[in-house]
Design an enzyme around this catalytic site. Structure first.
Site, mmCIF file in Angstrom:
data_model
loop_
_atom_site.group_PDB
_atom_site.id
_atom_site.type_symbol
_atom_site.label_atom_id
_atom_site.label_comp_id
_atom_site.label_asym_id
_atom_site.label_seq_id
_atom_site.Cartn_x
_atom_site.Cartn_y
_atom_site.Cartn_z
ATOM 1 N N GLY A 293 19.353 102.535 68.537
ATOM 2 C CA GLY A 293 20.100 102.112 69.719
ATOM 3 C C GLY A 293 21.152 101.058 69.434
ATOM 4 O O GLY A 293 22.102 100.893 70.205
ATOM 5 N N ASP A 294 21.013 100.345 68.317
ATOM 6 C CA ASP A 294 21.985 99.301 67.969
ATOM 7 C C ASP A 294 23.304 99.878 67.473
ATOM 8 O O ASP A 294 24.279 99.133 67.324
ATOM 9 C CB ASP A 294 21.402 98.386 66.883
ATOM 10 C CG ASP A 294 20.183 97.622 67.358
ATOM 11 O OD1 ASP A 294 20.179 97.202 68.530
ATOM 12 O OD2 ASP A 294 19.238 97.452 66.572
ATOM 13 N N GLU B 71 15.603 102.461 70.471
ATOM 14 C CA GLU B 71 16.184 101.444 71.348
ATOM 15 C C GLU B 71 16.865 100.360 70.509
ATOM 16 O O GLU B 71 17.708 100.680 69.674
ATOM 17 C CB GLU B 71 15.085 100.896 72.262
ATOM 18 C CG GLU B 71 14.477 101.986 73.164
ATOM 19 C CD GLU B 71 13.461 101.447 74.137
ATOM 20 O OE1 GLU B 71 13.415 100.220 74.337
ATOM 21 O OE2 GLU B 71 12.690 102.245 74.698
ATOM 22 N N HIS B 72 16.570 99.091 70.739
ATOM 23 C CA HIS B 72 17.250 97.999 70.033
ATOM 24 C C HIS B 72 16.253 97.169 69.237
ATOM 25 O O HIS B 72 15.099 97.004 69.641
ATOM 26 C CB HIS B 72 17.975 97.088 71.031
ATOM 27 C CG HIS B 72 19.027 97.785 71.835
ATOM 28 N ND1 HIS B 72 20.208 98.236 71.301
ATOM 29 C CD2 HIS B 72 19.080 98.109 73.164
ATOM 30 C CE1 HIS B 72 20.941 98.808 72.241
ATOM 31 N NE2 HIS B 72 20.265 98.754 73.377
ATOM 32 N N ALA B 73 16.720 96.655 68.106
ATOM 33 C CA ALA B 73 15.895 95.731 67.325
ATOM 34 C C ALA B 73 15.690 94.448 68.124
ATOM 35 O O ALA B 73 16.590 94.000 68.845
ATOM 36 C CB ALA B 73 16.563 95.424 65.988
#
Length: 579
Positions: A228-229, A218-220
């Site tokens: 995800g980023d 996903e995202h940091a």
């Protein structure tokens, strides 16, 4: 004897299946309700000979204070639930009751631990005056087995699909192919561009659908880079790559420059308004609470700046300088004005970041505020970017549920901020340079070698800005702020992926781009469609216990696969939607 062997074999198969599906195997363990645990959770049982307080801080919360997890006493055995997604550091203090304690506080400190915990495990923390120990009383499940199993199934399906396509192509080789103008244009496009765009949109849908609950997909939360980023900057960058190709094609057809610019402005406005409309799916449609910026809005602004500037400054007929040096650098020299604009945008972004700040906040602060660095700047979330958004747009018009706010607390910040539009435009301009290479460098070797050289330069520059670390660089890699180190590193990754796609699809022609090319031809339609159908069956469904990575992974892949199938049906019927 045979019955015993069969029973043992059946028990082994059952245990393997439970492992694949993350089944803890029991409903209760030593009085603990195992079915009450959710994904990435485990039980801790505390045993102590004195009154103590157990504190913890997650690796996800940089320089945050330790937070009280549980008070334990020798009279009773206490237990609590912990999150196992990311590792944490624990401290045990004697007679501690405060909710938070500083990392510098060593008064009454009995021990410090950094346990490695797993999902659905049960652990015992034993605390005495001599120190602390933690032991496993029930083994956790393997959360990565479902992912490995899924990758194996998808790889097998891909190989089978490729073999079927090969067989069918040999059967139909004698057939006469006929194309219309639109199909011929698609056939003549670089397959790598559509393939790369398809990879990006498919992975974006998968991430938006939850990515199986794996945090690294996903995202940091704030600084750093997760898988995800890479998706959003890839869209920005590939959009920039297509700008020189489309503008030069319009010039070749005799389209006046003002008409090209008008089309760019019209497309940007449509994209921006469409993005605001999609924001109401996940947020409020009250005009006083309407979120202004978002993914499509950021794309619209970056496209308006980069494409509009290129259309105004690009020569209709470019004559490279004479000499070996001029020929070698002709693609760079053709984008000289774009490099000038990129430099101006970087300078403006840096000046605003370092100078403009909330009166109660330090200048140049790049942190998430709240608990960050033990409340050094609790109301300064996002630094200059957050301050400008809250000042010009207002808190109610920003994204309300960012991961950074959930972890650190502090004021609301928008990951698609106003200030980040400047560096987003720079990322699109870096893509313009890669597109100019396609126009002016005709050989496969020249294109790939230049892309890989730029990738190495950008990666090193971004890593230097970030200090080769997550938190300690001059300009950390940060998607929420769209920092320059983030722009450079993600552009390097995009260049590398495009080089790989181009080598296999256009240079060697070993791969047709499937199954990603069809989604790449209708990326905007898939993005809008999956946003609108975010809560609709059959794209999304639930079962009573959505508490494992396995079931969430199946649900995410199911929804993503449906959109891939829809994209192939649209391509088969020659339906291509653009703005």
């Amino acid at each position: 004897m045979n019955e015993t062997v069969d029973k043992d074999a059946w028990l082994w198969i059952r245990d393997v299946m439970r492992s694949w599906l993350e089944d803890p195997g029991v409903e209760e363990h030593q009085g603990l309700n195992m079915s009450a645990l959710s994904m990435d959770q485990a039980y801790i049982v505390g045993v102590t000979d004195r009154d103590v307080g157990v504190y913890a801080v997650s690796d996800d919360c940089f320089r945050c204070p330790f937070e009280l997890q549980k008070n334990l006493s020798p009279e009773t055995e206490g237990w609590w639930v912990v999150n196992t997604a990311k590792r944490s550091t624990w401290r045990v203090y004697s007679d501690a009751t405060e909710n938070y304690t500083s990392a510098r506080n060593t008064s009454g400190l009995l021990c410090q631990l950094r346990p490695n915990l797993g999902e659905f495990g049960v652990y015992t923390l034993n605390t005495t005056g001599e120190g602390c120990t933690i032991r496993t009383t029930r083994e956790p499940v393997d959360i990565y087995m479902p992912l490995l199993l899924l990758l194996g199934v998808l790889l097998a399906a891909w190989v089978l699909y490729g073999m079927m396509r090969l067989i069918m192509s040999r059967v139909r080789r004698s057939a006469k192919l006929r194309y219309g103008d639109k199909e011929l244009a698609i056939q003549q496009r670089l397959r790598a561009l559509d393939t790369f765009r398809g990879i990006a949109i498919v992975f974006m849908i998968f991430v938006n659908d939850g990515a199986g609950g794996y945090w690294w997909l996903e995202h940091a939360t704030w600084n750093g880079l997760a898988a995800g980023d890479l998706v959003f900057p890839a869209f920005l960058w590939i959009m920039g790559v297509c700008i020189p190709l489309s503008v030069k094609s319009a010039f070749a057809k005799g389209v006046p420059r003002w008409k090209i610019v008008f089309h760019i402005v019209r497309r940007s406005v449509m994209m921006f308004l469409l993005g605001i409309s999609l924001n109401t799916i996940y947020g409020s449609n009250m005009l006083g609470e309407l979120r202004i910026f978002g993914v499509l809005q950021r794309l619209a602004v970056a496209y308006l700046v980069s494409a509009g500037f290129y259309a105004l400054t690009a020569p209709k007929y470019y004559t490279p300088p004479r000499g070996a040096c001029g020929q070698a650098l002709k693609d760079v020299l053709s984008c000289a004005w774009c490099w000038v604009l990129a430099g101006v945008l970087i300078a403006v972004h840096s000046a605003i970041t370092l100078i403009i700040h909330d009166p109660d906040c330090p200048a140049g602060y790049l942190g998430p505020g709240g608990k960050h660095d033990e409340w050094v700047a609790p109301e300064c979330s996002g630094g200059a970017a957050g301050y400008i958004d809250r000042l010009l747009l207002g808190d109610s018009h920003l994204y309300q549920h960012s991961d950074a706010r959930n972890v650190y607390g502090g004021p609301v910040t928008d990951p698609e901020s106003l200030l980040g539009c400047l560096t987003s435009a720079v990322q699109a301009l870096l893509g313009v340079q890669a597109g100019a290479t396609v126009l002016l460098q005709r050989s496969h070797k020249a294109r790939v070698s230049r892309w890989l050289a730029w990738a190495l330069v950008f990666a090193l520059a971004g890593a230097l800005l970030a200090g080769f670390s997550r938190e300690h660089g001059v300009v950390p890699i940060n998607k929420n702020l769209w920092s320059m180190s983030f722009v450079l590193v993600t552009s390097a990754v995009s260049l590398a992926i495009l080089s790989i796609c181009y080598t296999f699809t256009d240079a060697w022609r070993l791969w047709g781009g499937g199954p990603f090319r069809a989604p790449g031809l209708n990326a905007i339609a898939l993005y809008i469609g999956h946003s609108i159908c975010a809560h609709l069956f059959p794209f999304h469904w639930k079962v009573p216990l959505m508490r494992t990575h396995a079931i969430r992974l199946i649900e995410a892949v199911w929804g993503t696969a449906l959109w891939v199938i829809i994209a192939h049906i649209m391509a088969k019927k020659k339906v291509f939607i653009t703005l």
